[in-house]
Design a protein around this motif. Structure first.
Motif, PDB file in Angstrom:
ATOM      1  N   GLU A  55       0.839  -1.208   0.000  1.00 24.62           N
ATOM      2  CA  GLU A  55       0.000   0.000   0.000  1.00 24.62           C
ATOM      3  C   GLU A  55       0.872   1.255   0.000  1.00 24.62           C
ATOM      4  O   GLU A  55       0.594   2.221  -0.723  1.00 24.62           O
ATOM      5  CB  GLU A  55      -0.929   0.004   1.215  1.00 24.62           C
ATOM      6  N   LYS A  56       1.932   1.247   0.805  1.00 20.41           N
ATOM      7  CA  LYS A  56       2.833   2.402   0.854  1.00 20.41           C
ATOM      8  C   LYS A  56       3.536   2.598  -0.492  1.00 20.41           C
ATOM      9  O   LYS A  56       3.675   3.726  -0.981  1.00 20.41           O
ATOM     10  CB  LYS A  56       3.873   2.212   1.958  1.00 20.41           C
ATOM     11  N   ALA A  57       3.973   1.489  -1.090  1.00 15.52           N
ATOM     12  CA  ALA A  57       4.648   1.581  -2.382  1.00 15.52           C
ATOM     13  C   ALA A  57       3.716   2.150  -3.448  1.00 15.52           C
ATOM     14  O   ALA A  57       4.106   3.020  -4.234  1.00 15.52           O
ATOM     15  CB  ALA A  57       5.148   0.196  -2.805  1.00 15.52           C
ATOM     16  N   LEU A  58       2.477   1.676  -3.461  1.00 13.50           N
ATOM     17  CA  LEU A  58       1.535   2.140  -4.489  1.00 13.50           C
ATOM     18  C   LEU A  58       1.224   3.629  -4.349  1.00 13.50           C
ATOM     19  O   LEU A  58       1.093   4.338  -5.351  1.00 13.50           O
ATOM     20  CB  LEU A  58       0.251   1.311  -4.429  1.00 13.50           C
ATOM     21  N   ARG A  59       1.116   4.108  -3.113  1.00 12.50           N
ATOM     22  CA  ARG A  59       0.862   5.545  -2.915  1.00 12.50           C
ATOM     23  C   ARG A  59       2.011   6.377  -3.478  1.00 12.50           C
ATOM     24  O   ARG A  59       1.791   7.387  -4.165  1.00 12.50           O
ATOM     25  CB  ARG A  59       0.660   5.844  -1.428  1.00 12.50           C
ATOM     26  N   LEU A  60       3.246   5.965  -3.207  1.00 12.20           N
ATOM     27  CA  LEU A  60       4.409   6.696  -3.705  1.00 12.20           C
ATOM     28  C   LEU A  60       4.525   6.580  -5.223  1.00 12.20           C
ATOM     29  O   LEU A  60       4.857   7.554  -5.915  1.00 12.20           O
ATOM     30  CB  LEU A  60       5.674   6.158  -3.038  1.00 12.20           C
ATOM     31  N   LEU A  61       4.244   5.403  -5.757  1.00  8.96           N
ATOM     32  CA  LEU A  61       4.340   5.204  -7.205  1.00  8.96           C
ATOM     33  C   LEU A  61       3.261   5.979  -7.953  1.00  8.96           C
ATOM     34  O   LEU A  61       3.510   6.517  -9.041  1.00  8.96           O
ATOM     35  CB  LEU A  61       4.245   3.712  -7.532  1.00  8.96           C
ATOM     36  N   ASP A  62       2.064   6.037  -7.381  1.00  7.08           N
ATOM     37  CA  ASP A  62       1.000   6.831  -8.006  1.00  7.08           C
ATOM     38  C   ASP A  62       1.415   8.291  -8.137  1.00  7.08           C
ATOM     39  O   ASP A  62       1.195   8.936  -9.167  1.00  7.08           O
ATOM     40  CB  ASP A  62      -0.295   6.726  -7.193  1.00  7.08           C
ATOM     41  N   GLU A  63       2.044   8.817  -7.071  1.00 12.65           N
ATOM     42  CA  GLU A  63       2.483  10.213  -7.093  1.00 12.65           C
ATOM     43  C   GLU A  63       3.633  10.388  -8.087  1.00 12.65           C
ATOM     44  O   GLU A  63       3.691  11.386  -8.819  1.00 12.65           O
ATOM     45  CB  GLU A  63       2.924  10.641  -5.692  1.00 12.65           C
TER      46      GLU A  63
END
Length: 523
Positions: free
Chosen positions: A354-362
């Motif tokens: 979840e943390k990775a996806l938030r950073l990757l989305d940004e």
């Protein structure tokens, strides 16, 4: 009472009471900065668990002995650079002791003889040094390229048996931190490296051609690593035979990293030493030595190139991740956000995903054409699909990002590898994935990541020999990679499907030790 075998690291600050007497606030502020910016990051990077912090002391548990020693060595090698501008009498230095032993687990705490021996080893370690037990020395072997001094058997306080002690020799790898620091604005945002001509230490001018050929091969191979800016040979070879400060070289060439080395011939053997330095922080990112017979000189040159590039790529990745961590949140660009996502993607737990996806989305919002970010986003959504309830929107997102990684990253081995494997996991088209992975390996024949994913794809396709071959290649190229649970899982599958159950169990255990939180390995 639960018991387990662990690598235990005990550390404390040399002369902490004296430092506190000189400047309480300054000492505590510096110690917290070292922990926040270096020590805690290194412990997490090497999968350690901080058991307790006691004023100036720290007790850390590692599932791997090699990781414990690698972590402590990287910390100790980084400290002289961090202390460069600090007066000698106010510098924070650490002593470290490491032991492998049985521990008793009580909640989050650990006790027992294994812990006590680590604490006593720390007490006899020199300032800035590391003392280890014989069991640690035996397990590390030659894996880290470090030298050790046998200090003999020692009687340690409150330990009822003599302990054979070794000192880790770090002096040869340290770099003085003199001169002004490089301005960050003078460096590219993405990793940049110069490979300097290797020094011929043998006194035989005929060996120059071998050293030069090795450097040329290294430059060519590193140039194939996507996202890495490599200075051409014609520029770096202007420094051949000259004694020039590394900081000046880095500034003149506009690079963050410098790779240097030496070649020495003794009898019919050649020995090559190499080290990679992040120049602005005066930190040794990687160092190793290689040797082989003169008769197989050109084969040796090929193997050295493969080994060095295979080791440097993940080492650069770790160094870049740490650099991104040090930046203020309001100064992050797309590449920094992508780097910050990588440790969470590699950890591969639901929370980290979840943390990775938030950073990757940004990151993708700022740079929609980052093929590698699309690859990792695809992987994150694929993991969320399989381990988070099989929601159709996660499946669709995984396939969409995988398609973007494969189309945008047609010449990026990393993006191709991740995109192909994610697509195969969801569609079960492993044959198609193997074709893409083979193409990725042609683009970068030293990519441990591509070999790891290829091993898994071949294992799922019941191509057991190729799965084993590629898994072993991944482990040889990058023996300390946080993603090594991939080749270990591939080996476990290949041996399971060929009825070699003991080998399958052994590699499953190694996969769990590499990433205890990846639940698939436990199955």
């Amino acid at each position: 009472m639960e018991r387990r075998l662990s690598a235990i690291l005990s550390a404390d600050v040399v002369g902490f009471s004296r430092l506190m007497g000189l400047d309480e606030v300054g000492t505590l502020t510096s110690l917290k900065a070292h922990r926040r910016e270096l020590i805690d990051c290194k412990i997490a990077e090497h999968h350690g668990r901080i058991v307790k912090v006691t004023g100036d002391g720290m007790l850390v548990e590692f599932p791997s002995v090699v990781n414990a020693v690698a972590c402590s060595a990287e910390i100790q090698l980084a400290m002289p650079g961090r202390n460069g501008d600090v007066p000698q009498d106010r510098r924070i230095e650490f002593r470290v002791g490491i032991n492998l032993g049985d521990v008793i687990v009580d909640g989050e705490d650990i006790f027992g003889d294994g812990v006590n021996v680590a604490a006593r080893l720390e007490g006899i370690a020199p300032p800035g040094g590391i003392a280890i037990s014989a069991s640690v020395r035996d397990h590390v072997g030659d894996r880290l390229g470090l030298a050790f001094e046998d200090m003999g058997e020692r009687e340690l306080k409150n330990i009822d048996h003599p302990v054979r002690v070794f000192r880790v020799l770090l002096d040869g790898a340290r770099m003085a931190s003199e001169g002004p620091s490089l301005e960050a604005s003078s460096l590219p945002s993405k990793p940049s490296i110069a490979v300097l001509p290797f020094t011929n230490m043998s006194g035989d001018p005929d060996q120059d051609y071998f050293a030069d050929g090795l450097v040329e091969d290294l430059i060519t191979s590193l140039s194939k690593v996507a996202g890495l800016f490599v200075i051409a040979k014609n520029s770096t070879f202007t420094y051949k035979g000259k004694t020039v400060d590394m900081r000046r070289i880095a500034k003149e060439l506009g690079v963050r990293y410098v790779l240097e080395g030496s070649v020495r011939k003794a009898a019919n053997r050649l020995r090559i030493n190499g080290q990679l330095v992040e120049v602005p922080s005066a930190t040794h990112v990687w160092a190793d030595k290689f040797e082989g017979a003169v008769e197989d000189m050109f084969d040796l040159q090929d193997r050295l190139t493969e080994s060095i590039v295979g080791a440097i790529e993940p080492s650069l990745r770790r160094a870049e991740i740490e650099r991104a961590r040090r930046k203020r949140p309001d100064s992050l660009n797309a590449y920094d956000l992508y780097l910050r996502a990588l440790p969470h993607a590699h950890a591969n737990t639901p929370a980290d995903t979840e943390k990775a996806l938030r950073l990757l989305d940004e990151a993708l919002r700022l740079d929609p054409n980052n093929a590698a970010a699309h690859g990792y986003a695809a992987w994150g959504h694929e993991q969320r699909f399989f381990r988070g309830g099989f929601h159709p929107e996660d499946r669709a997102a995984a396939l969409e990002h995988a398609h973007m990684a494969l189309s945008i990253g047609a010449n990026d081995a990393q993006a191709l590898s991740i995109g192909a494997f994610v697509h195969a996991n969801i569609t079960r088209d492993y044959e198609g994935a193997i074709g893409v992975l083979d193409r990725a390996l042609k683009l970068n024949s030293n990519s441990a990541l591509a070999f790891g994913f290829s091993a898994l794809a071949n294992a799922h396709s019941e191509r057991h020999e190729k799965a084993i071959e590629h898994a072993m290649k991944a482990l040889r190229l990058s023996p300390f990679d946080p993603l090594n649970y991939h080749p270990y899982c591939a080996l476990a599958l290949a041996y399971l499907f060929t009825d070699r159950f003991a080998d399958a169990a052994a590699y499953s255990t190694l996969a769990i030790q590499t990433n205890p939180n990846f639940s698939v390995s436990h199955a």
